[in-house]
Design a protein around this motif. Structure first.
Motif, PDB file in Angstrom:
ATOM      1  N   GLY A 188       0.777  -1.233   0.000  1.00  0.00           N
ATOM      2  CA  GLY A 188       0.000   0.000   0.000  1.00  0.00           C
ATOM      3  C   GLY A 188       0.804   1.275   0.000  1.00  0.00           C
ATOM      4  O   GLY A 188       0.220   2.354   0.120  1.00  0.00           O
ATOM      5  N   VAL A 189       2.141   1.199  -0.127  1.00  0.00           N
ATOM      6  CA  VAL A 189       2.967   2.404  -0.101  1.00  0.00           C
ATOM      7  C   VAL A 189       3.009   3.041  -1.485  1.00  0.00           C
ATOM      8  O   VAL A 189       3.267   2.361  -2.488  1.00  0.00           O
ATOM      9  CB  VAL A 189       4.392   2.099   0.396  1.00  0.00           C
ATOM     10  N   VAL A 190       2.750   4.349  -1.534  1.00  0.00           N
ATOM     11  CA  VAL A 190       2.737   5.101  -2.792  1.00  0.00           C
ATOM     12  C   VAL A 190       3.503   6.403  -2.578  1.00  0.00           C
ATOM     13  O   VAL A 190       3.662   6.863  -1.442  1.00  0.00           O
ATOM     14  CB  VAL A 190       1.291   5.401  -3.258  1.00  0.00           C
ATOM     15  N   VAL A 201      -1.750  11.882  -3.361  1.00  0.00           N
ATOM     16  CA  VAL A 201      -1.319  10.523  -3.678  1.00  0.00           C
ATOM     17  C   VAL A 201      -1.927  10.116  -5.012  1.00  0.00           C
ATOM     18  O   VAL A 201      -2.949  10.668  -5.439  1.00  0.00           O
ATOM     19  CB  VAL A 201      -1.738   9.528  -2.578  1.00  0.00           C
ATOM     20  N   GLY A 264      -3.642   3.335  -3.078  1.00  0.00           N
ATOM     21  CA  GLY A 264      -2.746   2.459  -2.329  1.00  0.00           C
ATOM     22  C   GLY A 264      -3.089   1.018  -2.640  1.00  0.00           C
ATOM     23  O   GLY A 264      -3.197   0.628  -3.807  1.00  0.00           O
ATOM     24  N   SER A 265      -3.292   0.196  -1.605  1.00  0.00           N
ATOM     25  CA  SER A 265      -3.689  -1.191  -1.826  1.00  0.00           C
ATOM     26  C   SER A 265      -5.196  -1.376  -1.774  1.00  0.00           C
ATOM     27  O   SER A 265      -5.698  -2.494  -1.803  1.00  0.00           O
ATOM     28  CB  SER A 265      -3.035  -2.098  -0.771  1.00  0.00           C
ATOM     29  N   GLN A 302       1.031   5.426   2.966  1.00  0.00           N
ATOM     30  CA  GLN A 302       0.641   4.021   2.973  1.00  0.00           C
ATOM     31  C   GLN A 302      -0.848   3.947   3.263  1.00  0.00           C
ATOM     32  O   GLN A 302      -1.323   4.488   4.266  1.00  0.00           O
ATOM     33  CB  GLN A 302       1.419   3.233   4.026  1.00  0.00           C
ATOM     34  N   THR A 304      -3.892   1.149   3.482  1.00  0.00           N
ATOM     35  CA  THR A 304      -4.292  -0.257   3.501  1.00  0.00           C
ATOM     36  C   THR A 304      -5.668  -0.366   4.123  1.00  0.00           C
ATOM     37  O   THR A 304      -6.143   0.557   4.805  1.00  0.00           O
ATOM     38  CB  THR A 304      -3.296  -1.106   4.318  1.00  0.00           C
TER      39      THR A 304
END
Length: 405
Positions: A188-190, A201, A264-265, A302, A304
Motif C-alpha cells: 500500500g505504499v505510494v 497521492v 494504495g492497496s 501508505q 491499507t
C-alpha cells in the motif's frame, strides 16, 4: 459532501507557500493561500518531543483529537486537507494571541479569494507530542461548522512536517512518530507530493494515474472528474448537494463509475463519485475503511484496509463497493434550517423551501437525533417532517428516494 439529505458539512482549503500551505476541510475545503507577507519570515512548526498515540473520536467520518494549549484541553478536527491549524477569533482573544493586521489571500475550493489573518501558537500538545511556533489561521468558522458544535479548531497537516502520522480509523487511534517510518515496496505504499501544502497521492483508474488530495476533513468519498481518468459512468451525473467554501457555495454532481480505481492497496469497485471540475480529493467516506499513514520526511504514504493489520489477510486484495445513495434531497445547517434543496428531489417536489426550519422528524426534535437521522434515511421509505415557515407550521411527508444506484 453527500448529495442526500444529511446535515451538511462544507469545504475550505488553503495554500500558504512552500511548506505552510493549503488548509482545507470539506466544510473548510480547499484554501489556496497566496502570499502572506513573506513566507521566509514565518517560523515553521517544530516537533519538540517524543512520539505519541492518542484516541481518535470519529463523527460523520471525521477524526477528532484532543489537543492542549496553554494548559487547556480542546477538541480539534484532524484535517489532512489543511496545511495549517485554524482557531476562532474568540479563542485567539482568550489566549491573548496577537493577530496579524496584514491578511493572507486565500483561494477557496470554489476558486474565489478571501483575506484571512494569522497568528502564532507558541506551543500545542497532542498527547506526548509537543509542537512549537505553530502558524495558525484565525477564522470564524461557525457558519460552516455544521453539527460539529464541540469542534474548537483544526489541526492541519503542516504541523507534522518532521513526523509520520498514522490514522487508524478502525482502531480509532492516531500515532505520531518523529522522522520517517515507512519504506517503498511495502504493502500500500505510494509516493506522496506536498507541493501544494497538502498530501497528494496517486489514484489509478482506467488507463491513467492522477494525484488527488488526501482530505480527512471531508465527509465525502471520491471527488474527481471520471473523464480525466478515461473512465465512463453508468449514467449521466445527477445533481448532488451543496459544498460550502469560505467564499461561496457550489453544487457537485454524482455518478457511479464503470470499472475499478486504486488508492494504495485499496481497490474501489464501481465507486460513486462526486463529479467536479475543481480539485480532486478522497475524503472520510473512503478513508474510514483504512489505516492511513503519511510520512512527510520520506514523501511517502501508505493506505491499507483498516482490518488488514489486525487479521491475517494483510496481503490479500480487497474491494470497497459504494452503497447506493438515497435521501430526500433536503440539506440542513447546524440549526436545522433548510440550506439546500437538490433540484428535482422529493424534497423539492414536496414544496420544502430554503430557509424553512425543521422542528420535528418522525415526531422527534431534530436537535436530539444527531447520528440517528442517518439511520432513519436508511430504514424508512418516507420521513414525516414538520417545518416552521414564518408564522406557519407545515407538515410534509417526503419519500426517501434512490439518487444513484
Amino acid at each position: 459532501m453527500m448529495s442526500h439529505s444529511l446535515p451538511p458539512f462544507p469545504p475550505f482549503r488553503s495554500q500558504l507557500c512552500a511548506r505552510l500551505a493549503g488548509w482545507g476541510l470539506r466544510w473548510l475545503a480547499g484554501l489556496g493561500l497566496a502570499g502572506l507577507v513573506s513566507c521566509s519570515a514565518l517560523p515553521l512548526p517544530n516537533l519538540a518531543g517524543n512520539g505519541s498515540r492518542v484516541p481518535l473520536r470519529l463523527e460523520g467520518n471525521l477524526p477528532f483529537i484532543q489537543v492542549e494549549i496553554a494548559g487547556q484541553r480542546y477538541e480539534f478536527l484532524l484535517d489532512t486537507g489543511a496545511s495549517d491549524c485554524v482557531i476562532s477569533p474568540q479563542m485567539a482573544a482568550g489566549l491573548n494571541l496577537p493577530v496579524s493586521r496584514q491578511k493572507a489571500m486565500v483561494k477557496s475550493a470554489a476558486g474565489d479569494h478571501v483575506a484571512i489573518p494569522m497568528t502564532l501558537l507558541p506551543q500545542l500538545s497532542i498527547g506526548k507530542a509537543e509542537f512549537r511556533n505553530v502558524p495558525t489561521f484565525v477564522y470564524d468558522f461557525s457558519r460552516i461548522r455544521g453539527n460539529f458544535t464541540n469542534m474548537a479548531g483544526v489541526i492541519g497537516i503542516g504541523i507534522f512536517r518532521d513526523a509520520t502520522i498514522s490514522l487508524d480509523y478502525v482502531g480509532k487511534a492516531l500515532r505520531i512518530d518523529p522522522g520517517s517510518t515507512i519504506r517503498s515496496g511495502e504493502l500500500g505504499v505510494v509516493p506522496m507530493r506536498m507541493a501544494s501544502g497538502v498530501p497528494r497521492v496517486p489514484l489509478r483508474g482506467g488507463p491513467k494515474e492522477l494525484f488527488i488530495d488526501v482530505d480527512s476533513g471531508s465527509t465525502g468519498g471520491l471527488e474527481i472528474n471520471p473523464s480525466k481518468f478515461g473512465l465512463t459512468t453508468e449514467a449521466p451525473a445527477r445533481p448532488g448537494g451543496l459544498s460550502t467554501s469560505i467564499g461561496s457555495t457550489y453544487r457537485t454532481g454524482m455518478a457511479r463509475v464503470n470499472g475499478q480505481v486504486w488508492l494504495g492497496s485499496v481497490a474501489l469497485a464501481s465507486p460513486i463519485v462526486e463529479v467536479t471540475s475543481g480539485d480532486y480529493r478522497v475524503g472520510g467516506e473512503v478513508l474510514m475503511n483504512t489505516i492511513l499513514t503519511l510520512d512527510q520526511p520520506a514523501q511517502l504514504a501508505q493506505i491499507t484496509f483498516g482490518k488488514s493489520r489486525f487479521f491475517g489477510w494483510g496481503t490479500k486484495q480487497q474491494q470497497l463497493v459504494s452503497p447506493s445513495r438515497i435521501g430526500t434531497g433536503i440539506g440542513f445547517d447546524d440549526s436545522w434550517h433548510v440550506r439546500d434543496i437538490v433540484p428535482g428531489s422529493p424534497g423539492a417536489q414536496a414544496g420544502v423551501r430554503v430557509g424553512d426550519r425543521c422542528i420535528s422528524v418522525e415526531g422527534e426534535d431534530p436537535r436530539v437525533l444527531k447520528g440517528r437521522y442517518y439511520g432513519l434515511l436508511q430504514r424508512k421509505f418516507e420521513l414525516a417532517y414538520r417545518f416552521q415557515r414564518g408564522s406557519r407550521t407545515l407538515d410534509v411527508v417526503v419519500p426517501v428516494a434512490l439518487q444513484v444506484r
